[in-house]
Design an enzyme around this catalytic site. Structure first.
Site, PDB file in Angstrom:
ATOM      1  N   ASP A 194       0.865  -1.178   0.000  1.00 38.25           N
ATOM      2  CA  ASP A 194       0.000   0.000   0.000  1.00 38.25           C
ATOM      3  C   ASP A 194       0.900   1.225   0.000  1.00 38.25           C
ATOM      4  OD1 ASP A 194      -2.066  -1.749   0.153  1.00 38.25           O
ATOM      5  OD2 ASP A 194      -2.796  -1.114   2.115  1.00 38.25           O
ATOM      6  N   ASP A 252     -13.906  -5.136  -4.051  1.00 35.51           N
ATOM      7  CA  ASP A 252     -13.904  -5.191  -2.589  1.00 35.51           C
ATOM      8  C   ASP A 252     -15.301  -5.617  -2.152  1.00 35.51           C
ATOM      9  OD1 ASP A 252     -11.330  -4.251  -2.650  1.00 35.51           O
ATOM     10  OD2 ASP A 252     -11.843  -2.194  -2.082  1.00 35.51           O
TER      11      ASP A 252
END
Lengths: 253, 203
Positions: free
Chosen positions: A12, A131
């Site tokens: 990330d 997601d």
């Protein structure tokens, strides 16, 4: 043999620096993405994934610099996601050195963006990222780091994006992400068993057994993980060895 | 030794450039100029995307196909095609319609047939490069593949296969020309070693 199951560390990145979210809050700065990418390249990772979670629009160019510097020193496939809204965004990342571009929220509001990217640059570089959270009768698509419900069925959405031209589906359980409790194997399998494109399992890896289950029980073609690798709990070689011990074809080291 | 890396707007040019430099190439020109290609000692043709779009883009560069024919086919400069750059060596491609290729190897580029198997398309990931006959550039190993279409044609031009719901062409070669379906620029040590052999190759 056959095509190998892929082990993909995910970094990330915010404002050009590596961070790792635990359920997407409490970010911990864990260093320079290019240095980490080099380390994973040397360790034999099968691919690398950068997820750009830079919040401000002004700072979004930082990921292009990270990608370009990574591509100059790492000779492994690189997927970049986060904030990709248009085919032009995808083009900028591909030109910077990404091999695949992942589209997430934009494909919820405008699924055709997947077709735009696939038609211009090829299905092979177009990853649809989904997601999802478990709901009463299946799974629902969430956006904005898992905070915003959409009312869209996650399995149907994933299959539609594959039909529109996505060459790969990256399936993240937002219930499991950051928990280290293992993938949502039912979610991964529900999608993998119904599509002809490769599926990447994501969200929740805590042990090597979780990676193995992603392939053997989730039927994923690739397994993505972050903290298990970043914090040194396991190496890429450990992951390959665990998969091989379970009879899964992996690269030799 | 000058190497021309052809820029025709189709793909991962910088990754290939980075990898060639890492493999030791000192004199590399990324070029969209036919006359630079016509003078180069070695030529690399990359390519990512659909066959027809790539073939159209290559033909869209003034004089480029003629320069390639002259320098590679008639004068024997070592040539390496990568992914769609390799597929363009075929007679034709059947992706989104039928499109003519360069016709340097005998065969066509067709969708990988995985029907009735659990193999996924695109063929994405690391897989074997298994030589089917000896070639100085192509050695056994594992390389990164990323494609849905593959060369199908004359076995005499195939020098390596991989396995994805059956044999899939991994490399073709004829005389001073080699094409690889996989991505050496993304295949870590295996790929850089292949590029190193190409840079030293004297066919």
């Amino acid at each position: 043999m056959t095509v190998r199951a892929r082990v993909i560390p995910c970094l990330d990145v915010a404002n050009g620096r590596v961070v790792k979210g635990v359920n997407f809050v409490d970010l911990i700065d864990a260093g320079d993405p290019v240095e980490q990418a080099r380390a994973y390249d040397a360790a034999g990772a099968d691919e690398l994934c950068f997820l750009d979670i830079t919040a401000s629009h002004e700072a979004r160019g930082t990921i292009l610099d990270v990608v370009s510097r990574t591509a100059a020193v790492c000779f492994m496939p690189l997927t970049v996601g986060g904030g990709v809204r248009t085919a032009e965004d995808a083009r900028a990342l591909l030109l910077a050195g990404a091999d695949k571009v992942a589209v997430n929220s934009a494909a919820v509001s405008r699924p055709e963006v997947v077709a735009d990217i696939a038609e211009r640059f090829g299905a092979q570089c177009c990853v649809a990222s989904i997601d999802a959270r478990r709901v009463a009768d299946g799974w629902e698509v969430f956006t904005h780091g898992g905070r915003r419900a959409t009312g869209i069925d996650a399995v149907a959405h994933a299959l539609r994006l594959a039909e529109l031209g996505a060459g790969e589906l990256l399936v993240t359980s937002m219930d499991r992400d950051g928990t280290r409790g293992g993938y949502d194997l039912d979610l991964v399998r529900a999608i993998a068993d119904r599509t002809s494109v490769p599926v990447v399992a994501s969200g929740g890896v805590g042990t090597l057994d979780d990676l193995v289950a992603g392939v053997t029980q989730g039927h994923a073609s690739a397994v993505l993980a972050a903290s298990i690798f970043h914090f040194g709990d396991a190496t890429i070689a450990d992951a390959h060895a665990a998969l091989a011990a379970a009879g899964v074809a992996v690269r030799s080291h | 030794m000058t190497l021309a890396l052809i820029d025709y707007g189709a793909g991962n040019l910088h990754s290939v450039e980075n990898a060639l430099r890492a493999a030791g190439c000192r004199d590399l020109t990324v070029t969209a100029e036919a006359d630079v290609v016509a003078r180069a000692d070695r030529i690399v043709l990359p390519g990512v995307g659909a066959f027809g779009a790539c073939a159209g883009a290559l033909r869209g560069v003034p004089g480029m196909v003629q320069a390639l024919e002259q320098r590679v086919r008639r004068e024997g400069a070592p040539f390496l095609g990568i992914c769609v750059g390799m597929q363009l060596m075929a007679e034709a491609g059947e992706e989104l319609g039928t499109h003519a290729g360069l016709g340097w190897v005998r065969g066509r580029v067709r969708l990988i047939d995985a029907a009735g198997t659990d193999a996924k398309v695109p063929h994405m990931g690391w897989n074997d490069v298994a030589p089917t006959r000896p070639h100085p550039l192509i050695v056994p190993g594992e390389a990164y593949f990323l494609h849905s279409f593959a060369f199908a044609g004359d076995d005499g031009d195939v020098v390596a296969t991989t396995n994805h719901a059956g044999p899939v062409t991994a490399a073709v070669a004829r005389d001073n020309m080699v094409g690889v379906q996989f991505h050496p620029e993304k295949s870590q040590h295996y790929g850089l070693a292949l590029l190193d052999r190409f840079l030293k190759w004297r066919p």
